[in-house]
Design a protein around this motif. Structure first.
Motif: not given
Lengths: 332, 332
Positions: A3, B135, B139, B142
């Motif tokens: 990422g 997270q 991701d 990104h």
DNA sequence: TATCGTTGTGCAAACGATTACACAAACGAT
DNA sequence: ATCGTTTGTGTAATCGTTTGCACAACGATA
């Protein structure tokens, strides 16, 4: 997955990586298009590896469909609107449609805002706000056919719309209050200029007329608690009303607080107070409001149904009317 | 103006009508580009006549900037969030940025929803919801650098964020309640899994510890009135607490109603009840809640400041922390 | 008059997908 | 062995802007 790279990979680049052409990439992401299933699986695997997703902006440009929906509202901070809007957003999301929110409250330039949204080629427009004129909406979104929620009916315009009818429900509420011995009614409007507010007032006025009564006093707020409170104080100081019908539930709560705190009058004995909308808060124990209530889920189902007909190419205009029914609380 | 034609006119067509090239049309709409002012005026006049506006989708594709902002929220139906969100929407609109709303509540697939929004190449992402993991957000977006509002600090990730700190304010509130003679505290969480809820609980737990006290009971709701009511009933039946700290204001109102209606206990004498957020409703006469309050306007100003720094190319990460202060009501 | 900026405009190539069309390969039926 | 059909893929045009580059026209300067 990795990422950290800043730029998004394009279909052409992915094509190179997968050893195919970018057309094939596109086909791998279109459910029903001629493509070998082995190729598709391989492409989807590589796509996942490199975090590829087709660019919706480019797709929209080509397709002439953006899957964006403009939601024109007064405010989301006021629960009287937000609860409905939330239901609609969920329904849209379930259909892979994304809502763009336009808040008309305060002093934003509503027309400029709608013009801005219209440049994004939204597929649908749902107008909740009673602060924009239907004609403006039609002009600005002239390629889109807006859906107007509870708006002024204009004969010469073909605009799909969802209306509400509370004539019967308002009658039941007035019957009850008059039956309890109240005689002097006031109407506390949500806004001075909106057509929907005038319509709602008329339901109650007609019901009063059947008892040989009429509103003895009027006041205008802005759909907020504070305006409900303030206008109720003024109202109760200048006239001896024993029932107040309010433009929405939040104002009714404000009026109830004002009566109790400033005038020492309690519901329902000293004064009857009625709201409109039937938001969740009306049923809270501390409020227990009598209100002319709407089935919000059914309301938003109707909006979605019209959207789906529009998507199917049947642009109507469609018109759906929903009835309001009383919620009986302890304030009237 | 002649609002009945279904298709939108393109720059190429307008170019023909105005006797120029489409490049010149584009320049007429770009404030600082080399173009004769006579030509510009003429083009703008013709554009107005034919209702031409540059297509934002095409522009976004070319520019690599969409001026769209993804707002990831739990729900707009709950005033505890909606008030803040409304302020942010206004600030965005004033900057010609349009918000796309993603509601994570209920059972929508949050990840799929964020992935969908990310394909629209949003320029910014603001995450209000405590139901998505940082997270996941990083991701999926990104390429965008999300801004996380009040989220778990992870050392290894560089994500801009706005945090709140209520340690001092919580201390003042606990001091007051303990000073009033209360000794047995419960914490009514907004949710079982969110980091922000754990943080808020810690402020109060630490303050209690300074008095040699600790929470005697816990319960978990879902930030709603109903859950506040229900959990408070259970809580008060199974333990003899005389103070409840709640995860937000709406739950506090629910707990207050439960105490009063089901247990016959009144605030602040029989039981102290504290909310968190400081929404407008907390100050309503019928609620008059003691709550650990946030300056919502300052909060959203901070979000916008980070957005503007990102736009200026300074991607930080930026981190801003705002303090919460008590609002003193009659419930504690 | 020759030269040099400056200004205003057009041409054409992006941006990243979708899709009509063309074509090769594979297949089944005769 | 031949033909027709189906299947899978590539080529190239398209969606509607923006913008680097080229260039013509113009006024100012020497």
């Amino acid at each position: 997955m990795s990422g950290t790279n800043r730029r998004r990979i394009t279909s052409k680049e992915l094509a190179k990586l997968a050893g195919v052409s970018s057309a094939t990439i596109s086909r791998a992401f279109s459910p029903d298009s001629r493509i070998g299933s082995a190729t598709r699986d391989r492409i989807l695997a590589v796509a996942r590896e490199y975090g590829y997703q087709p660019n919706a902006i480019a797709r929209s440009l080509n397709n002439q469909r953006s899957r964006l929906v403009a939601l024109v509202v007064n405010a989301i901070g006021n629960p009287c609107e937000a609860e409905e809007q939330q239901l609609l957003v969920h329904r849209l999301q379930a259909r892979q449609l994304l809502p763009i929110l336009l808040c008309c409250a305060d002093h934003s330039d509503r027309l400029q805002l709608m013009r801005l949204a219209s440049t994004y080629q939204v597929d649908h427009v749902v107008i909740f706000s009673d602060m924009v004129s239907m004609q403006d909406a039609v002009d600005i979104f002239h390629t889109t056919r807006p859906i107007i929620v509870s708006f002024e009916p204009l004969e010469n315009e073909d605009v799909s719309n969802i209306r509400i009818d509370g004539a019967v429900g308002a009658g039941e509420i007035i019957d009850k209050i008059v039956g309890d011995g109240k005689k002097r009614f006031a109407y506390l409007s949500g806004t001075k200029s909106s057509w929907i507010d005038k319509l709602r007032r008329k339901w109650f006025a007609d019901a009063l007329a059947r008892h040989g009564l009429a509103f003895e006093a009027e006041a205008f707020g802005d759909y907020s608690y504070d305006s409900g409170f303030k206008e109720a104080v003024l109202l109760l100081h200048r006239s001896k009303v024993d029932a107040i019908i309010c433009g929405n539930d939040v104002m009714a709560i404000g009026a109830r607080d004002a009566a109790r705190r400033v005038l020492g009058k309690n519901t329902p004995d000293d004064i009857a107070i009625v709201g409109q909308d039937g938001i969740a808060m009306a049923a809270w124990d501390c409020n227990d409001l009598t209100t002319l209530s709407l089935d919000h889920a059914a309301f938003m189902d109707a909006v979605v149904e019209v959207i789906e007909r529009h998507e199917a190419g049947d642009e109507g205009p469609h018109s759906i009317t929903l009835a309001c029914t009383p919620r009986w609380g302890s304030t009237a």
